[in-house]
Design an enzyme around this catalytic site. Structure first.
Site, short mmCIF file in Angstrom:
data_model
loop_
_atom_site.label_atom_id
_atom_site.label_comp_id
_atom_site.label_asym_id
_atom_site.label_seq_id
_atom_site.Cartn_x
_atom_site.Cartn_y
_atom_site.Cartn_z
N CYS A 196 -20.40 -2.43 -16.83
CA CYS A 196 -20.17 -2.17 -15.41
C CYS A 196 -21.19 -2.91 -14.54
O CYS A 196 -22.39 -2.84 -14.81
CB CYS A 196 -20.26 -0.67 -15.13
SG CYS A 196 -20.00 -0.29 -13.39
N TYR A 248 -6.08 7.01 3.79
CA TYR A 248 -6.29 5.90 2.86
C TYR A 248 -5.57 4.64 3.32
O TYR A 248 -6.17 3.56 3.42
CB TYR A 248 -5.82 6.26 1.43
CG TYR A 248 -5.65 5.01 0.63
CD1 TYR A 248 -6.76 4.33 0.13
CD2 TYR A 248 -4.39 4.43 0.46
CE1 TYR A 248 -6.62 3.13 -0.54
CE2 TYR A 248 -4.25 3.23 -0.21
CZ TYR A 248 -5.36 2.59 -0.70
OH TYR A 248 -5.23 1.39 -1.34
N ASP A 298 -9.63 6.11 -2.08
CA ASP A 298 -8.51 6.59 -2.88
C ASP A 298 -9.10 7.30 -4.11
O ASP A 298 -10.30 7.52 -4.19
CB ASP A 298 -7.60 5.44 -3.28
CG ASP A 298 -8.20 4.62 -4.40
OD1 ASP A 298 -9.45 4.49 -4.42
OD2 ASP A 298 -7.46 4.13 -5.27
N GLU A 358 0.82 -1.21 0.00
CA GLU A 358 0.00 0.00 0.00
C GLU A 358 0.85 1.26 0.00
O GLU A 358 0.52 2.24 -0.66
CB GLU A 358 -0.97 0.01 1.19
CG GLU A 358 -2.06 -1.06 1.11
CD GLU A 358 -2.98 -0.88 -0.09
OE1 GLU A 358 -2.97 0.19 -0.72
OE2 GLU A 358 -3.69 -1.84 -0.41
N CYS A 402 -19.23 1.82 -19.26
CA CYS A 402 -20.47 1.70 -18.49
C CYS A 402 -21.31 0.50 -18.92
O CYS A 402 -22.05 -0.07 -18.11
CB CYS A 402 -21.29 2.99 -18.64
SG CYS A 402 -20.44 4.46 -18.01
N CYS A 457 -26.19 3.27 -11.08
CA CYS A 457 -25.33 4.45 -11.26
C CYS A 457 -26.10 5.62 -11.84
O CYS A 457 -26.72 5.52 -12.89
CB CYS A 457 -24.14 4.11 -12.16
SG CYS A 457 -22.99 5.48 -12.37
N CYS A 475 -14.49 1.73 -14.58
CA CYS A 475 -14.90 3.11 -14.31
C CYS A 475 -13.66 4.01 -14.40
O CYS A 475 -13.28 4.69 -13.45
CB CYS A 475 -15.55 3.21 -12.93
SG CYS A 475 -16.47 4.73 -12.65
#
Length: 356
Positions: free
Chosen positions: A217, A137, A155, A56, A214, A223, A207
């Site tokens: 998705c 984060y 994030d 990370e 889309c 959405c 995305c």
DNA sequence: CAAGCGTGGAT
DNA sequence: TATCCAAGCTT
């Protein structure tokens, strides 16, 4: 959140069906996504905290492709947090060379030593957040992924997915509060680590910033922003980049080159480097050489940092030089072990090719 | 809270 | 070629 899949109120936002969003995303993750090869498989409640933390921190503002070879080298060389804590700081800094944002490397060592001294990582988000180099984060990501705790992981990917999912039109950074609230509303109580990774994989692969897909998705039925997905989130204008000219000095003697260590703070802080003029030469080329002697320009490195564009002339000593101050003669046959950041690695390559 | 802090890949 | 920007943190 509402696990029954009902519409929930999220502050002023009328959230999409929170439970169904989480379920659809986790279903997609279980069958499609797995971007990080060192992660535990989907459904694993916990992963090795050392590896999660290390990955990370490396991934902060850094692409997965860039991180992978560094992660492999680090975990091979330092297998656990105790090994990293025992490593000399300059060796870790050198191993980090090329990855960028070098303050991360120094804080990595500092954090490893704190964790080793206390006998392991804190397992709660607040304890993790107090460690050097862990912000909102990273603390949330480690808590969720390594320790199976519910944490709201936000994030840039999550910001983008959520801004579109909830059709948040307010520009960043002001929108962050609303985005975080919305992310909280759709974060499930269980598998929040998988959920976080799924959101980030979705943001990276479907995305995306430009040309989001889309049509495929898993969240499209919930959405609200897909008609203008590419315009969201709205970002603030950028500032112009400063242009700078500099000179780096290549001083060679008996098969070794003179290297210095840069100040701990500032650009490339704490890293080995060629001596240079501080990048403040005048545009007319009339730089004042800090070192005596005769010099020949063997090339230039055009290097673009986050907020500075540098044109660095590489000057090779023709004799009469007199290196002074702190520094070390570094053997040319081990130059790749010096841990030069990319700017100076390129300058050194030019000097080696053109030093005649 | 805005500014400072690297690098490389994609478009 | 120029621009954007990525699993952000610190001061």
């Amino acid at each position: 959140m509402d696990a029954r899949g009902q519409s929930v109120k999220c502050g002023k936002l009328d959230a999409p069906r929170a439970g169904s969003v989480a379920q659809a995303l986790l279903d997609w993750y279980d069958t499609h996504a797995r971007s990080l090869p060192w992660r535990m498989p989907p459904g694993a409640n916990r992963a090795d905290p050392y590896r999660v933390w290390l990955s990370e921190v490396m991934l902060q503002q850094t692409t997965v492709a860039a991180v992978i070879p560094y992660f492999e080298r680090f975990t091979t060389r330092w297998a656990d947090v105790a090994a990293l804590a025992a490593a000399p700081e300059d060796e870790v800094m050198a191993a980090w060379a090329g990855l960028g944002y070098y303050s991360r490397a120094r804080r990595l060592v500092e954090c490893a030593r704190v964790v080793a001294a206390r006998g392991g990582f804190p397992e709660d988000e607040a304890g993790l957040r107090a460690l050097p180099g862990l912000g909102a984060y990273t603390a949330a990501a480690v808590a969720a992924i390594a320790f199976g705790q519910r944490a709201v992981v936000v994030d840039a990917n999550v910001e983008r997915v959520v801004a579109r999912l909830f059709d948040i039109e307010q520009p960043l950074p002001a929108a962050r509060a609303a985005i975080r609230e919305a992310a909280d509303a759709i974060t499930p109580d269980v598998r929040s680590g998988d959920f976080a990774q799924a959101m980030m994989d979705l943001g990276a692969g479907i995305c995306s910033v430009r040309a989001p897909q889309c049509l495929i998705c898993p969240l499209r039925s919930d959405c609200r922003g897909q008609v203008r997905a590419e315009q969201l989130p709205v970002k603030p204008p950028k500032k112009a980049k400063a242009q700078r000219i500099g000179h780096a000095w290549w001083i060679e003697r008996d098969g070794a080159v003179w290297l210095i260590r840069r100040p701990a703070s500032g650009m490339l802080g704490g890293m080995r480097a060629l001596p240079d003029d501080g990048w403040n030469a005048r545009a007319d080329g009339s730089a004042q050489a800090p070192l005596a002697g005769a010099w020949r320009e063997v090339g230039r490195v055009a290097h673009v940092f986050t907020h500075v564009a540098l044109d660095l002339a590489v000057m090779v000593s023709q004799g009469g030089d007199n290196p002074s101050g702190e520094g070390e003669w570094w053997p040319l046959d081990r130059l790749d072990e010096a841990g030069l950041p990319t700017l100076y690695a390129r300058a050194a390559a030019l000097a080696m090719a053109g030093r005649g």
